[in-house]
Design a protein around this motif. Sequence first.
Motif, PDB file in Angstrom:
ATOM      1  N   UNK B 159      24.543  33.897  51.576  1.00 44.46           N
ATOM      2  CA  UNK B 159      25.317  35.064  52.025  1.00 44.46           C
ATOM      3  C   UNK B 159      24.453  35.831  53.047  1.00 44.46           C
ATOM      4  N   UNK B 160      23.364  35.766  53.309  1.00 44.20           N
ATOM      5  CA  UNK B 160      22.735  36.337  54.457  1.00 44.20           C
ATOM      6  C   UNK B 160      23.132  35.490  55.597  1.00 44.20           C
ATOM      7  N   UNK B 187      29.230  32.827  46.214  1.00 50.68           N
ATOM      8  CA  UNK B 187      29.428  33.377  44.642  1.00 50.68           C
ATOM      9  C   UNK B 187      30.250  34.464  44.858  1.00 50.68           C
ATOM     10  N   UNK B 188      31.137  35.123  43.683  1.00 54.64           N
ATOM     11  CA  UNK B 188      31.616  36.158  43.528  1.00 54.64           C
ATOM     12  C   UNK B 188      31.028  37.371  44.137  1.00 54.64           C
ATOM     13  N   UNK B 189      29.981  37.596  43.768  1.00 51.72           N
ATOM     14  CA  UNK B 189      29.322  38.729  44.214  1.00 51.72           C
ATOM     15  C   UNK B 189      29.273  38.912  45.602  1.00 51.72           C
ATOM     16  N   UNK B 190      28.811  37.653  46.259  1.00 50.19           N
ATOM     17  CA  UNK B 190      28.506  37.905  47.742  1.00 50.19           C
ATOM     18  C   UNK B 190      29.828  37.812  48.507  1.00 50.19           C
ATOM     19  N   UNK B 191      30.590  37.113  47.682  1.00 49.63           N
ATOM     20  CA  UNK B 191      31.996  36.975  48.445  1.00 49.63           C
ATOM     21  C   UNK B 191      32.759  38.406  48.628  1.00 49.63           C
ATOM     22  N   UNK B 192      32.409  39.162  47.660  1.00 53.35           N
ATOM     23  CA  UNK B 192      32.823  40.659  47.931  1.00 53.35           C
ATOM     24  C   UNK B 192      32.415  41.282  48.752  1.00 53.35           C
ATOM     25  N   UNK B 193      30.801  41.050  49.190  1.00 50.53           N
ATOM     26  CA  UNK B 193      30.152  41.712  50.399  1.00 50.53           C
ATOM     27  C   UNK B 193      30.714  41.102  51.425  1.00 50.53           C
ATOM     28  N   UNK B 196      34.310  42.573  52.292  1.00 49.69           N
ATOM     29  CA  UNK B 196      34.208  43.851  52.723  1.00 49.69           C
ATOM     30  C   UNK B 196      33.597  44.224  54.226  1.00 49.69           C
TER      31      UNK B 196
END
Lengths: 335, 324, 320
Positions: B159-160, B187-193, B196
């Motif tokens: 993600x970073x 992953x889903x949570x990182x995708x949302x980040x 956004x």
Amino acid sequence: MSIVTVRGLTRVFDVSKPWLNRAIERLPKRKLTAVSDVSFEIEERSIYALVGESGSGKSTIGKMVVGLLKPSGGEIKIEGVDLFREADGDTVKRIRSDIQMIFQDPFASLNPRWRVRDIIAEPVAAHGGDVKGLAEKLLEQVGLSAADAGKFPHEFSGGQRQRICVARALASEPKLIVCDEPTSALDVSVQAQVLNLMSDLKDSFGLTYLLISHDLTVVQHMADRIGVLYLGRLVEEAAPDDLFSAPLHPYTRMLLEAAPKIDGFGRDIEPPQGEIPDPINPPTGCAYHPRCPLATDQCKSERPALSADGGRRVACFRAGDMFQSNIRRPGLGGM
Amino acid sequence: MTIPVLSVRGLVVEIPTRHGVMRPVDGMTFDIKAGEILGLVGESGAGKSMTGNAVIGLLDPPARIAEGEIYLNGDRIDRLRLADLRKRRGKDIGMVFQDPLTSLNPLLPIGDQLTETILEHLPVSMSEAKTRAVAALEEVGIPAAAERIGAYPHEFSGGMRQRVVIALALSAEPSLIIADEPTTALDVSVQAQITALLKRLCRERGAGVMLVTHDMGVIAETADRVAVMYAGQLVELGFVRQVLSEPCHPYTDGLMGSTPQASKGQTRLRQIPGSMPRLGNLPPGCAFSPRCSYVQDKCRQKPELRLNSCDSRTACWFPIGAPA
Amino acid sequence: MTDSARQTQVTAPSSEPSRLKTVWESDFGYAFRRSPVALVSCLVVLFLVLSAVMAPWIAPHDPFNPVTLNLMNGFTPPSTPNAFTGDSFWLGTDDQGRDVFSTILFGMRISLFVGFSAVLFAMILGVTLGLIAGYAGGWIETLIMRVADVQLTFPAILVAMLIFGIAKGFTPVEYRDQMAIWVLILAIGLSDWVQFARVVRGATLVEKNKEYVQAARLIGRSGGAIMLRHILPNVLSPVLVIATISLALAIIAEATLSFLGVGAPPTQPSLGTLIRIGQGFLFSGEWWILLFPSVTLLSLALSVNLLGDWLRDALNPRLR
């Protein structure tokens, strides 16, 4: 009656460098606990889903259930038999033929040098069974034509290959099929075909599925019961309606909120904080506490136990507060 | 009327093979305005990535642009010489790919890669470039950016890394950003980040974005307008809300129906029969006709993209919802 | 068409009559038809191998039958009537009056036989050990691969000479000539198995983690069955490439050993033996005795090597 019973399942991987490097660089052994103390049961003729992000240990659990990996601790009983401890060879053989698996990558899971006929019949042929006409019959059951039996895998599209995988899984007339991300390599329109096929086959053959997926929408559509994994531990387990309308674990709620919604036009959400921690050095206490908006000091030092309440289980000290907030903001799971 | 950031007119990409000439992109026409996010959606093999690559000029030979025009801020770029194109590409187009590792040099610290890009495209001093690099990393949400500027790509999580790529793509202040499946590997949570972040930055900078993805959910939440592709052709183009909630093309309708969350509460998903035709083997007329449940004789002729009753454009003889 | 598709058609044993046609019409066949190097080298190899196989029928003389030899025919230059007998030989004769053309045909037989057998031996040994090392892992892998490393540190010729020397010491004199060929095969084969083992081990490591292998394990297939029936067919294309290139090297190695006098005996001369014999007459003016066997060896080795190079490019575009 439950067909699969998993008790305290644990799997530790040794991820150390080779011993020579360790000796020279004076490094300690490094262990990765991929699965830690996971317990659940799968009812016969139901679909149990394990969801989680990468590193949650969901695929490792699947491999242990089918017997490809040996657990480091705990037990898995299938039809009351622990395959890793059972001494009677015939029983092991009988139970093994009741378990099959469907893999994620439809391109890697079929031997490119084999004809479809031989691929599908292998589970039966390997044990000396009669395979005459078997592949043709199964191909038709999964929506392909009997004439495809003489072809090679490369002549099929991804969705068709996954159908072939399903046909192979059905060949030994199993009771339990472990599906490891069965549709995540497929396009949406083809995914719908495969999911529908799986539902149909479940009804007509009386199958039980252990569905492993990272896709909440697939899980919501398919599963009868859902277990949410985070960093190798089961953090919540519930029926889909309960889980999606009122998640009791903050991680589950985060997953639900973060998943993109097909009708969430221009939705601006506060994105979740942080990333999945390094599984080699997991956080103390509740592994989710560094990202959790509700975390207290207790969460940092103590690990919450998975406690059962009214047909669902959750491992969170703040589950009570979550329950309250769900009452106040209904319809969260309106996906 | 303002000039769109990107304007693509009748783009055709051809790949000559020994079985004949394939057309992975066949007659794409669309505009992206400043500050707008256009979602390019389709299944694998639809030609969406190929369209992105054609715009950047990154087609792998023997694939080539056979017809059509591409304008960037009003200037035609599809006929540019490679060296000029490279310059424009770095300056005016930022790129974010699915795998962040391929767009970062593994042997250079991320700070060096950022300052290098800034120095090349902006008239600033070395120290100014360094300050800007730190600011860019802070902006994409890298914690302790000033300390991590000397870190190598492999020291970051997935993600970073994607955040670093976005910082890199934005560092020369481009007017167009092409994001090819930027969150698919996450992953889903990182995708949302990441979505956004992409959304916020483009809005702030006023850059136009071409978001290539197969995920209808990401499109719905992120894009302003959407272009649906099938077998190299644009089948539907319009505002996201319009196209996704009231699709006019049977293919878009089928896609929405086969997405599990849209059919909540149903025991079976609606499925589109068959699979996308192979490029060398396209059916005559409308490419979707063999899988379409509304198919009629007229579908043997190729439909043009037309304005339909509900303010979006559809390439279909018998769009859903249209008066018969 | 996918890469795997091509490979299927190339190496899988043919089971249907239409297979040859499929290969010809596949991308592989297309690449072959379009490559002049591949076409020419393949033709040369086919021509040479065929003439070697057919030697007893197409050779004008039997160079090993003393009855047909006439010492008076010795040193006849190419295509020139002999001063005493009036016999004419296309490529001339050697010191004993043997027809050079016929000795080359028969010599090539020996060379090719030794080359093919040595590569086959090396291939079976290397593929088996590579499969086991890759699939079993652990100390078995370490053991096999360390032995391979040690083997690699010795030059192939040296190993072959060592084995040859030892074998010679243990063979009774009267069997030495018969044994020589087999010792050659053993020696060249033993010095050549390492690259097969290395490549197969690498490919096996990749294949064994693919899901079709897991599916086979799940079914309850034994390790041996998985290696033979599942992994082996999928690691064969690099083996095919190495085998072709090894064949050229083996033919040269055989020639070198024979040239050094530790290879094929003069009673069963290979191309290398012929070159050694011819070398003695180079400065006395009988150049043809050396030249023609050398040219044959060169064209054989070169075309096999070119074919191998092309095969490598065609089967594995990533190596280009």
